[in-house]
Scaffold this motif. Structure first.
Motif, mmCIF file in Angstrom:
data_model
loop_
_atom_site.group_PDB
_atom_site.id
_atom_site.type_symbol
_atom_site.label_atom_id
_atom_site.label_comp_id
_atom_site.label_asym_id
_atom_site.label_seq_id
_atom_site.Cartn_x
_atom_site.Cartn_y
_atom_site.Cartn_z
ATOM 1 N N THR A 243 0.817 -1.208 0.000
ATOM 2 C CA THR A 243 0.000 0.000 0.000
ATOM 3 C C THR A 243 0.852 1.260 0.000
ATOM 4 O O THR A 243 0.333 2.361 0.188
ATOM 5 N N ASP A 244 2.161 1.123 -0.193
ATOM 6 C CA ASP A 244 3.072 2.254 -0.195
ATOM 7 C C ASP A 244 3.901 2.223 -1.473
ATOM 8 O O ASP A 244 3.619 1.453 -2.386
ATOM 9 N N TYR A 245 4.946 3.054 -1.537
ATOM 10 C CA TYR A 245 5.781 3.143 -2.730
ATOM 11 C C TYR A 245 7.151 2.501 -2.538
ATOM 12 O O TYR A 245 8.107 2.846 -3.237
ATOM 13 N N SER A 246 7.281 1.581 -1.603
ATOM 14 C CA SER A 246 8.572 0.954 -1.329
ATOM 15 C C SER A 246 9.096 0.213 -2.561
ATOM 16 O O SER A 246 8.321 -0.363 -3.330
ATOM 17 N N THR A 247 10.416 0.240 -2.735
ATOM 18 C CA THR A 247 11.055 -0.408 -3.883
ATOM 19 C C THR A 247 12.269 -1.211 -3.447
ATOM 20 O O THR A 247 12.831 -0.993 -2.374
ATOM 21 N N ASN A 248 12.668 -2.145 -4.309
ATOM 22 C CA ASN A 248 13.943 -2.851 -4.149
ATOM 23 C C ASN A 248 15.007 -2.113 -4.953
ATOM 24 O O ASN A 248 14.756 -1.697 -6.086
ATOM 25 N N ASN A 249 16.189 -1.962 -4.370
ATOM 26 C CA ASN A 249 17.263 -1.243 -5.036
ATOM 27 C C ASN A 249 18.549 -2.030 -4.858
ATOM 28 O O ASN A 249 19.203 -1.963 -3.808
ATOM 29 N N TRP A 250 18.937 -2.784 -5.895
ATOM 30 C CA TRP A 250 20.046 -3.723 -5.749
ATOM 31 C C TRP A 250 21.415 -3.065 -5.532
ATOM 32 O O TRP A 250 22.256 -3.646 -4.827
ATOM 33 N N PRO A 251 21.725 -1.871 -6.086
ATOM 34 C CA PRO A 251 23.069 -1.326 -5.859
ATOM 35 C C PRO A 251 23.400 -1.067 -4.386
ATOM 36 O O PRO A 251 24.570 -1.047 -4.002
ATOM 37 N N LEU A 252 22.364 -0.872 -3.572
ATOM 38 C CA LEU A 252 22.595 -0.592 -2.153
ATOM 39 C C LEU A 252 22.639 -1.856 -1.292
ATOM 40 O O LEU A 252 22.918 -1.771 -0.098
ATOM 41 N N ALA A 253 22.379 -3.000 -1.874
ATOM 42 C CA ALA A 253 22.169 -4.210 -1.072
ATOM 43 C C ALA A 253 23.367 -4.584 -0.216
ATOM 44 O O ALA A 253 23.228 -4.913 0.966
ATOM 45 N N LEU A 254 24.560 -4.534 -0.792
ATOM 46 C CA LEU A 254 25.745 -4.981 -0.056
ATOM 47 C C LEU A 254 26.061 -4.037 1.101
ATOM 48 O O LEU A 254 26.230 -4.472 2.249
ATOM 49 N N ILE A 255 26.145 -2.729 0.823
ATOM 50 C CA ILE A 255 26.562 -1.799 1.874
ATOM 51 C C ILE A 255 25.449 -1.507 2.871
ATOM 52 O O ILE A 255 25.715 -0.985 3.961
ATOM 53 N N SER A 256 24.194 -1.859 2.534
ATOM 54 C CA SER A 256 23.099 -1.684 3.496
ATOM 55 C C SER A 256 22.802 -2.982 4.240
ATOM 56 O O SER A 256 21.857 -3.032 5.033
ATOM 57 N N PHE A 257 23.580 -4.020 3.978
ATOM 58 C CA PHE A 257 23.398 -5.332 4.612
ATOM 59 C C PHE A 257 22.009 -5.911 4.351
ATOM 60 O O PHE A 257 21.419 -6.558 5.215
ATOM 61 N N GLY A 258 21.485 -5.654 3.137
ATOM 62 C CA GLY A 258 20.213 -6.250 2.728
ATOM 63 C C GLY A 258 18.994 -5.395 2.976
ATOM 64 O O GLY A 258 17.882 -5.788 2.606
ATOM 65 N N GLU A 259 19.167 -4.206 3.541
ATOM 66 C CA GLU A 259 18.015 -3.358 3.853
ATOM 67 C C GLU A 259 17.368 -2.767 2.609
ATOM 68 O O GLU A 259 16.209 -2.352 2.645
ATOM 69 N N SER A 260 18.093 -2.712 1.504
ATOM 70 C CA SER A 260 17.539 -2.071 0.304
ATOM 71 C C SER A 260 16.595 -2.984 -0.475
ATOM 72 O O SER A 260 16.042 -2.561 -1.495
ATOM 73 N N TRP A 261 16.383 -4.216 -0.013
ATOM 74 C CA TRP A 261 15.294 -5.032 -0.570
ATOM 75 C C TRP A 261 14.017 -4.578 0.138
ATOM 76 O O TRP A 261 13.366 -5.333 0.857
ATOM 77 N N HIS A 262 13.707 -3.303 -0.076
ATOM 78 C CA HIS A 262 12.748 -2.615 0.780
ATOM 79 C C HIS A 262 11.304 -2.925 0.422
ATOM 80 O O HIS A 262 10.433 -2.939 1.295
ATOM 81 N N ASN A 263 11.027 -3.168 -0.852
ATOM 82 C CA ASN A 263 9.677 -3.601 -1.219
ATOM 83 C C ASN A 263 9.393 -4.975 -0.615
ATOM 84 O O ASN A 263 8.282 -5.222 -0.111
ATOM 85 N N ASN A 264 10.388 -5.856 -0.658
ATOM 86 C CA ASN A 264 10.234 -7.155 0.001
ATOM 87 C C ASN A 264 9.883 -6.955 1.477
ATOM 88 O O ASN A 264 9.002 -7.627 2.032
#
Length: 318
Positions: A243-264
């Motif tokens: 119900t929001d605009y959350s997205t997955n963003n793969w370039p940030l995945a490594l340095i964010s420790f997986g937090e950028s799989w934000h839509n998931n």
């Protein structure tokens, strides 16, 4: 539409205006916490001119980045905010201490803000949505992204922990960690310098360790976390219906420790695993699984296949 709920007069449970004194103190502390690490980052980059950064400084930077970063992602976020797994109380306190070293706010304050974010994601009441500005076009986009990234830290509203984190307020140890936040900030900046001095035996070694392991590390970690608030609610893929605009963003995945799989994550907020596909790097999930194997984590929650299919845009499990 105003970004500041308190100043707009909108009533949101558990959100109150800061006092004038509190607002001034908040703004000063946030300015210090953003400008000083930025200055350290600039100095760190300038110090590279004509030479390579030392292995000692890189090691100190890396160790403190990982410890404080996982303290946020595993401790503050997946454990304390969403209760996506359980740990013995001593481990819980240790993760809260490590998260405090990231200098992103005290543990109860951080958890309160993030629970509120999920309750009102990208709607009025969300403390850091990039989609609540009334301006059209590029101006509105930039204002929204600025607000979500760090502008929200300067707003006059305060999220009340009594409403959003009563469980943590009932925990005496967690209240002590929360009250110790100023001392933990000092420790987070000074201990890398002490390590640098212990390893090199020189004042210069302590200074460069302070710059790299303290200020530059804090600067990078802050902006990675804030990028999840801004970029990962604006740009990226959306494999799951939310119900929001959350997205997955793969370039940030490594340095964010997986937090950028934000839509998931917004699709399955109670899941300890954010990287739901095998190709999605999630070092926080790997850490939780390691703790589980060491019998230091239990009741690890994971989205079930039928839940994934139900929310998947393409109706299948990857």
């Amino acid at each position: 539409m105003s970004q500041d709920v308190a100043s707009a007069g909108t009533t949101i449970p558990g959100v109150i205006p800061r006092t004038e004194t509190g607002n001034r103190a908040q703004r000063i502390s946030i300015l210090i916490a953003t400008v000083v690490p930025f200055a350290g980052f600039v100095i760190a980059i300038a110090s590279l001119w004509g030479r390579a950064v030392s292995g000692t400084d890189l090691a100190i930077f890396g160790v403190f980045y990982v410890l404080s970063g996982l303290g946020i992602t595993v401790g503050y976020h997946r454990l304390l905010t969403h209760k996506s797994f359980d740990t013995p109380h001593g481990v819980k306190i240790a993760l809260a201490l490590f998260g405090s070293l990231a200098v992103e706010g005290s543990v109860i304050e951080w958890v309160s803000d993030h629970r509120r974010h999920h309750a009102y994601a990208d709607k009025v009441g969300d403390p850091h949505s990039p989609h609540l500005d009334g301006d059209d076009g590029l101006r509105g986009i930039l204002k929204g992204l600025w607000h979500a990234h760090m502008g929200w830290l300067f707003t006059k509203e305060k999220t009340q922990p009594e409403r959003w984190a009563p469980d943590l307020l009932k925990d005496p140890a967690m209240r002590r960690v929360d009250r110790a936040f100023p001392a933990l900030v000092v420790f987070s900046l000074s201990f890398p310098a002490l390590v640098g001095y212990a390893v090199t035996g020189t004042f210069m070694g302590a200074l460069t360790a302070f710059i790299w392991g303290g200020l530059a590390r804090m600067f990078l970690l802050h902006h990675v976390t804030w990028s999840v608030n801004s970029i990962c609610h604006f740009y990226g893929s959306r494999p799951y219906e939310t119900t929001d605009y959350s997205t997955n963003n793969w370039p940030l995945a490594l340095i964010s420790f997986g937090e950028s799989w934000h839509n998931n994550h917004h699709a399955f907020p109670s899941s300890a695993i954010h990287g739901l596909e095998r190709s999605q790097i999630d070092l926080s999930a790997a850490t939780i699984r390691m703790l589980e194997k060491l019998h230091l984590a239990s009741d690890v929650k994971v989205a079930a296949d039928k839940q994934i299919v139900a929310k998947s845009m393409n109706g299948s499990v990857s």
